[in-house]
Design a protein around this motif. Sequence first.
Motif, PDB file in Angstrom:
ATOM      1  N   ALA A 435       0.854  -1.185   0.000  1.00  0.00           N
ATOM      2  CA  ALA A 435       0.000   0.000   0.000  1.00  0.00           C
ATOM      3  C   ALA A 435       0.891   1.236   0.000  1.00  0.00           C
ATOM      4  O   ALA A 435       1.951   1.245   0.642  1.00  0.00           O
ATOM      5  CB  ALA A 435      -0.882   0.004   1.245  1.00  0.00           C
ATOM      6  N   SER A 436       0.483   2.261  -0.730  1.00  0.00           N
ATOM      7  CA  SER A 436       1.336   3.440  -0.803  1.00  0.00           C
ATOM      8  C   SER A 436       0.602   4.714  -0.422  1.00  0.00           C
ATOM      9  O   SER A 436       1.212   5.761  -0.252  1.00  0.00           O
ATOM     10  CB  SER A 436       1.892   3.579  -2.222  1.00  0.00           C
ATOM     11  OG  SER A 436       0.827   3.627  -3.143  1.00  0.00           O
ATOM     12  N   ALA A 464       0.626  -2.960   4.383  1.00  0.00           N
ATOM     13  CA  ALA A 464       1.222  -1.646   4.614  1.00  0.00           C
ATOM     14  C   ALA A 464       2.252  -1.726   5.736  1.00  0.00           C
ATOM     15  O   ALA A 464       1.957  -1.420   6.885  1.00  0.00           O
ATOM     16  CB  ALA A 464       0.132  -0.636   4.968  1.00  0.00           C
ATOM     17  N   PRO A 466       5.190  -0.793   8.266  1.00  0.00           N
ATOM     18  CA  PRO A 466       5.490   0.488   8.888  1.00  0.00           C
ATOM     19  C   PRO A 466       6.496   1.279   8.051  1.00  0.00           C
ATOM     20  O   PRO A 466       7.296   0.701   7.313  1.00  0.00           O
ATOM     21  CB  PRO A 466       6.125   0.088  10.224  1.00  0.00           C
ATOM     22  CG  PRO A 466       5.625  -1.273  10.493  1.00  0.00           C
ATOM     23  CD  PRO A 466       5.428  -1.921   9.164  1.00  0.00           C
ATOM     24  N   LEU A 468       5.495   4.332   6.276  1.00  0.00           N
ATOM     25  CA  LEU A 468       4.854   5.370   5.461  1.00  0.00           C
ATOM     26  C   LEU A 468       3.912   6.207   6.333  1.00  0.00           C
ATOM     27  O   LEU A 468       3.019   5.659   6.990  1.00  0.00           O
ATOM     28  CB  LEU A 468       4.071   4.756   4.307  1.00  0.00           C
ATOM     29  CG  LEU A 468       4.855   4.400   3.050  1.00  0.00           C
ATOM     30  CD1 LEU A 468       3.901   4.174   1.887  1.00  0.00           C
ATOM     31  CD2 LEU A 468       5.887   5.467   2.679  1.00  0.00           C
ATOM     32  N   ALA A 469       4.125   7.531   6.300  1.00  0.00           N
ATOM     33  CA  ALA A 469       3.262   8.438   7.054  1.00  0.00           C
ATOM     34  C   ALA A 469       1.861   8.412   6.445  1.00  0.00           C
ATOM     35  O   ALA A 469       1.705   8.310   5.220  1.00  0.00           O
ATOM     36  CB  ALA A 469       3.834   9.848   7.017  1.00  0.00           C
ATOM     37  N   LEU A 471      -0.278   6.047   6.841  1.00  0.00           N
ATOM     38  CA  LEU A 471      -0.797   4.682   6.760  1.00  0.00           C
ATOM     39  C   LEU A 471      -0.717   3.959   8.104  1.00  0.00           C
ATOM     40  O   LEU A 471      -0.895   2.741   8.180  1.00  0.00           O
ATOM     41  CB  LEU A 471      -0.030   3.880   5.697  1.00  0.00           C
ATOM     42  CG  LEU A 471      -0.573   3.932   4.264  1.00  0.00           C
ATOM     43  CD1 LEU A 471      -0.563   5.359   3.727  1.00  0.00           C
ATOM     44  CD2 LEU A 471       0.207   3.028   3.342  1.00  0.00           C
ATOM     45  N   GLU A 472      -0.442   4.737   9.162  1.00  0.00           N
ATOM     46  CA  GLU A 472      -0.344   4.101  10.478  1.00  0.00           C
ATOM     47  C   GLU A 472      -1.652   3.368  10.775  1.00  0.00           C
ATOM     48  O   GLU A 472      -2.735   3.907  10.542  1.00  0.00           O
ATOM     49  CB  GLU A 472      -0.096   5.160  11.574  1.00  0.00           C
ATOM     50  CG  GLU A 472       1.263   5.842  11.510  1.00  0.00           C
ATOM     51  CD  GLU A 472       1.264   7.082  10.619  1.00  0.00           C
ATOM     52  OE1 GLU A 472       0.229   7.321   9.943  1.00  0.00           O
ATOM     53  OE2 GLU A 472       2.284   7.790  10.584  1.00  0.00           O
ATOM     54  N   HIS A 473      -1.525   2.157  11.276  1.00  0.00           N
ATOM     55  CA  HIS A 473      -2.723   1.397  11.607  1.00  0.00           C
ATOM     56  C   HIS A 473      -2.379   0.336  12.631  1.00  0.00           C
ATOM     57  O   HIS A 473      -1.215  -0.008  12.817  1.00  0.00           O
ATOM     58  CB  HIS A 473      -3.312   0.743  10.349  1.00  0.00           C
ATOM     59  CG  HIS A 473      -2.398  -0.275   9.727  1.00  0.00           C
ATOM     60  ND1 HIS A 473      -1.333   0.077   8.932  1.00  0.00           N
ATOM     61  CD2 HIS A 473      -2.392  -1.622   9.811  1.00  0.00           C
ATOM     62  CE1 HIS A 473      -0.701  -1.034   8.546  1.00  0.00           C
ATOM     63  NE2 HIS A 473      -1.321  -2.075   9.065  1.00  0.00           N
TER      64      HIS A 473
ATOM     65  N   ARG B   7      11.591   3.265   2.051  1.00  0.00           N
ATOM     66  CA  ARG B   7      10.244   3.817   1.903  1.00  0.00           C
ATOM     67  C   ARG B   7       9.953   4.804   3.025  1.00  0.00           C
ATOM     68  O   ARG B   7       9.102   5.651   2.911  1.00  0.00           O
ATOM     69  CB  ARG B   7       9.196   2.702   1.945  1.00  0.00           C
ATOM     70  CG  ARG B   7       9.348   1.671   0.866  1.00  0.00           C
ATOM     71  CD  ARG B   7       8.382   0.524   1.104  1.00  0.00           C
ATOM     72  NE  ARG B   7       7.016   0.873   0.713  1.00  0.00           N
ATOM     73  CZ  ARG B   7       5.974   0.839   1.525  1.00  0.00           C
ATOM     74  NH1 ARG B   7       6.133   0.522   2.772  1.00  0.00           N
ATOM     75  NH2 ARG B   7       4.776   1.139   1.075  1.00  0.00           N
ATOM     76  N   GLU B  59       5.334   7.206  11.938  1.00  0.00           N
ATOM     77  CA  GLU B  59       5.285   6.116  10.955  1.00  0.00           C
ATOM     78  C   GLU B  59       6.435   5.128  11.122  1.00  0.00           C
ATOM     79  O   GLU B  59       6.424   4.059  10.532  1.00  0.00           O
ATOM     80  CB  GLU B  59       5.242   6.669   9.525  1.00  0.00           C
ATOM     81  CG  GLU B  59       6.478   7.435   9.089  1.00  0.00           C
ATOM     82  CD  GLU B  59       6.359   8.940   9.347  1.00  0.00           C
ATOM     83  OE1 GLU B  59       5.614   9.317  10.281  1.00  0.00           O
ATOM     84  OE2 GLU B  59       7.015   9.724   8.627  1.00  0.00           O
ATOM     85  N   THR B  79       0.243   5.025  15.920  1.00  0.00           N
ATOM     86  CA  THR B  79       1.468   4.573  15.262  1.00  0.00           C
ATOM     87  C   THR B  79       1.102   3.286  14.552  1.00  0.00           C
ATOM     88  O   THR B  79      -0.053   2.909  14.516  1.00  0.00           O
ATOM     89  CB  THR B  79       2.551   4.254  16.313  1.00  0.00           C
ATOM     90  OG1 THR B  79       2.085   3.170  17.127  1.00  0.00           O
ATOM     91  CG2 THR B  79       2.857   5.471  17.191  1.00  0.00           C
ATOM     92  N   TYR B  80       2.075   2.595  14.009  1.00  0.00           N
ATOM     93  CA  TYR B  80       1.829   1.224  13.570  1.00  0.00           C
ATOM     94  C   TYR B  80       1.769   0.360  14.819  1.00  0.00           C
ATOM     95  O   TYR B  80       2.437   0.661  15.822  1.00  0.00           O
ATOM     96  CB  TYR B  80       2.930   0.752  12.628  1.00  0.00           C
ATOM     97  CG  TYR B  80       2.818   1.363  11.243  1.00  0.00           C
ATOM     98  CD1 TYR B  80       2.100   0.722  10.241  1.00  0.00           C
ATOM     99  CD2 TYR B  80       3.413   2.591  10.951  1.00  0.00           C
ATOM    100  CE1 TYR B  80       1.975   1.280   8.976  1.00  0.00           C
ATOM    101  CE2 TYR B  80       3.297   3.155   9.692  1.00  0.00           C
ATOM    102  CZ  TYR B  80       2.575   2.502   8.694  1.00  0.00           C
ATOM    103  OH  TYR B  80       2.456   3.051   7.458  1.00  0.00           O
ATOM    104  N   ARG B 100      13.836  -4.734  10.303  1.00  0.00           N
ATOM    105  CA  ARG B 100      13.582  -3.316  10.107  1.00  0.00           C
ATOM    106  C   ARG B 100      14.305  -2.479  11.168  1.00  0.00           C
ATOM    107  O   ARG B 100      13.669  -1.894  12.068  1.00  0.00           O
ATOM    108  CB  ARG B 100      12.068  -3.042  10.163  1.00  0.00           C
ATOM    109  CG  ARG B 100      11.263  -3.628   9.012  1.00  0.00           C
ATOM    110  CD  ARG B 100      11.587  -2.988   7.671  1.00  0.00           C
ATOM    111  NE  ARG B 100      11.388  -1.543   7.688  1.00  0.00           N
ATOM    112  CZ  ARG B 100      10.224  -0.938   7.490  1.00  0.00           C
ATOM    113  NH1 ARG B 100       9.144  -1.636   7.245  1.00  0.00           N
ATOM    114  NH2 ARG B 100      10.154   0.386   7.522  1.00  0.00           N
ATOM    115  N   LEU B 103      13.138   0.979  12.448  1.00  0.00           N
ATOM    116  CA  LEU B 103      11.933   1.199  13.251  1.00  0.00           C
ATOM    117  C   LEU B 103      12.255   1.258  14.740  1.00  0.00           C
ATOM    118  O   LEU B 103      13.221   0.677  15.216  1.00  0.00           O
ATOM    119  CB  LEU B 103      10.922   0.075  13.007  1.00  0.00           C
ATOM    120  CG  LEU B 103      10.415  -0.100  11.581  1.00  0.00           C
ATOM    121  CD1 LEU B 103       9.448  -1.286  11.521  1.00  0.00           C
ATOM    122  CD2 LEU B 103       9.760   1.170  11.063  1.00  0.00           C
TER     123      LEU B 103
END
Lengths: 651, 352
Positions: A435-436, A464, A466, A468-469, A471-473, B7, B59, B79-80, B100, B103
């Motif tokens: 996802a972008s 998605a 972690p 990408l700003a 898209l936090e979930h 990214r 993020e 956050t994630y 990662r 992070l």
Amino acid sequence: MSDTTTDSKSPLLIDRVVIRFAGDSGDGMQLAGDRFTTTSALLGNDLATFPDFPAEIRAPAGTLAGVSAFQVHISDHAISTPGDSPNVLVAMNPAALRANIDALPKGATLIANVDAFDERSLTKAGYDSNPLGDGSLSAFTVYEVPMTSITTEVSRDAGVKPRDAERSKNFFALGLICWLYTRPIEATLQWIEERYASKPLVQEANKRAFKAGFHFGETAELFESSYEVRPASLAPGEYVNVTGNTAVAWGLIAASERSGLPLFLGTYPITPASDILHELSKHKQFGVRTFQAEDEISGIGAALGAAFGGALGVTTTSGPGVDLKSETLGLAISLELPLVLLDIQRGGPSTGLPTKTEQADLLHAMYGRHGEAPLPIVAARTPSHCFEAAIEAVRIAVKYRTPVILLSDGYLANGSEPWRIPDIDGLPLIDPGFASQPNHDEADGKRTFWPYVRDDETLARPWAPPGLAGLEHRIGGLEKADGSGNVSYDGANHERMTRLRAAKIAGIASDIPPTDVDDEDGAEVLVVGWGSTFGAISAGVQRVRARGHRVAHAHLVHLNPFPADLGHVLGRYPRVLVPEVNLGQLSRLIRAEFLVDAVSFTQVQGVPFRAAAMETAILEQIAVAGNGATSPSPGTTPIGAGAGTSTEGTG
Amino acid sequence: MTDLAERSANGTEGGSPVPATTRKDWSSDQEVRWCPGCGDYSILAAVQMLMPDLGVRRENTVFLSGIGCAARFPYYMNTYGMHSIHGRAPAIATGLATTRPDLDVWVVSGDGDALSIGGNHLIHALRRNVNITILVFNNQIYGLTKGQYSPTSEVAKVTKSTPFGSLEQPFNPLSLALGAEAGFVARTHDMDRKHMMETFRRANAHKGASFVEIYQNCNVFNDGAFEQITGKDHRTDMLIPLVHGEPIRFGPQGEHGVVMQRDGSVEVVEVVEVGESALLVHDEHRDNPGLAFQLSRLSRGPYEPTPIGVLRDVDRPEYGEGMAEQIETAVERRGVGDLHALLRSGSTWTVT
């Protein structure tokens, strides 16, 4: 083994031969078999191997429990099994003879290490008298070769202690068999040099023993002739001999390359899956991370964590390890993240038969989780097919954001066969499709990201990782509201999500090839198999056809979902036979799914089916079909009867 | 190979500066559903208030949890995040943090989640020194399952599952973490936001696995468990603040102190009786964890003077970094992986 020439000077040409090396588990039989296999592969023979060893690393020496064997079938034409029974048995001691003699057909050749047939060893193996002298082996051609003493003798002046020198006797045996079947020795000599470069004495002893074995065959005038198995006419291309575990590891690396996803293996050592960890841990230059976890649960947990972060998360296991991973598989189903579990099946339940093969995890793979928790299942059918199957498992996992179970087994894992190396550019490309951008409009007009908005076609949710700003979930194991992914305890939503998850997996049927049927016009019997029975079923089908009968064979790679046309295919044949190394698992699925009166043919002895047993089972079904009978009367497979045909429900 | 770090903004060299944020930016839109009065609220507030100060991006921040009351924490952070399965968060975090390194990975856990069902994952994550910050909300009770004793409950604890009193010796979480080779070990409590924020900041700054025990009040099933030491009226007498490089002393006028005995154990004394120079000077960076271990056991429970703050902060090689270095070395020695060559790494032959 059929003779095609009788010239006594030159080697006799034969079309194929099955050789079994057997000795103590410390005798190096696997190594000898493996080297013979490589040499034969390089000569261009088609081949199939069956290593068979005990779970104990060193069971008490000289006992039946400690016997380790390696069977290899080499041929000048295409073959699919390691052979029903050996033409030649190399027995390094009385226990090896006793453990394998029943498998030896009349007229077969026995090469015995006569030095090991002393009274103590004979007693340990349970012999009252020496079978080499009591006439009990009269049905066989017996060669008594003093392997231990010659091996020790040739290294006497090399500075090797006699006790150490004796350990090279597997190379003597290998050398002798190489002479007997006209194999060149250079490759093995070079291999010994490289393998034992850091241990010059061992290197020297092995070389001397290997050459001594080869020369013994040439000069001892014990053997009437040597033999030759010419190269098989395989399809043109470059070949390598691979085991299933090597092929599956390479397949994962290829899938990583073709998807651009860094490979993360989280695993815990377990037989017979550990070699995948060993292989992958060698190839860090591909960006492969291997994590030897504290337990099976952590292995899959870490793989799932890596997948959450956007890596290709993989875990490998077998037996009880599969049970322990069930909990995390359920979470992965709920999270809808890509994950691949490789189950290298072995005999169960519990610790079961760690080194022996079985196909009894199919129903566990299908149903072994609480709740409605479907996931795709892919099964490899030959050692080299493990490469392709691994890529397919990754493809489905990534495209559908789901854990996938890839079923292999101990036989495929350790067995090997020549593999035509594929063109890399022809391998499927796998698009991670991360996802972008935000995908949802809030009521206030704000664009936000909803983690459970599904793709219309695949029903897959966005992946998605972690970083990408916007898209936090947050995701989790609690039921989620359709779309937003927020925690939801609403009953109607749960039903919708349950059905969506099921529909997503079921929908994969439209994204896999139709059933691959090796058909014949007029065939009334269809043999349906999956996994490692491919070789035995193919051989059985060939034998039946050679007798002038018609039979069809479908071998399933995708077990969940089934190919979309499978029901139609099954309906074309009056009789459906399902051979499995379990008590009838695919047959249950087929009967339940398609209401087909499939006949289950099963065996659970820790070894693959024999082609002969398959032939008999197929012929029985052809006879029934020819009689116009509906079904053989249901009988109970007698306990201890071994392979048994039974209708479902009685097996 | 896709470099996922690329990214993210953190991985971009010369990327834009981290935007200024407030607590609100770090709070998700989900309604917080802990029981009114639960200590978890103040811990959440401390974390949300700390985040804007850390100079990290939302993020690039991940909160992972297992199961239990504390495990709902990720839902409330913007956050994630992942709310996973009971006890497994350190394992999941290991896979995430090692793949990662860009992070900032936090694990939120409770005494049951971290020390009972997840004990194995916890000790191994600490031993390996994975770059994660582990917050253990210790309320000495099972809350989500409505009041059974936990692995930190005191002996003889009467609960729903132990009507005749618990027979079990509790874990000392700090001793356990130290025994598991943790490089960063600290304790704080839910009644002191400033202390929590400072402790979390230190834990997060530490490279490798950090372990923070938070004394947290469960006002429904174990109310007042820490009141004797964390209550406003008791703190100065009952909490022993550990400050690196300073003599360990406490009390309204610093009249109490801690000394080391000849047998290596530590003991609370009156400063006037032993003299200031006899007091133990706190050293977080001691390589030998022995003294930190003694400090972790100075108090037998939350009814005796109890050290809070950072017991240990030493640098050890970080696991994910080691993994990445092995990959770099392999690439340097053999070049970037070549699939064509890999498939030919055995003996090959050609059929024409």
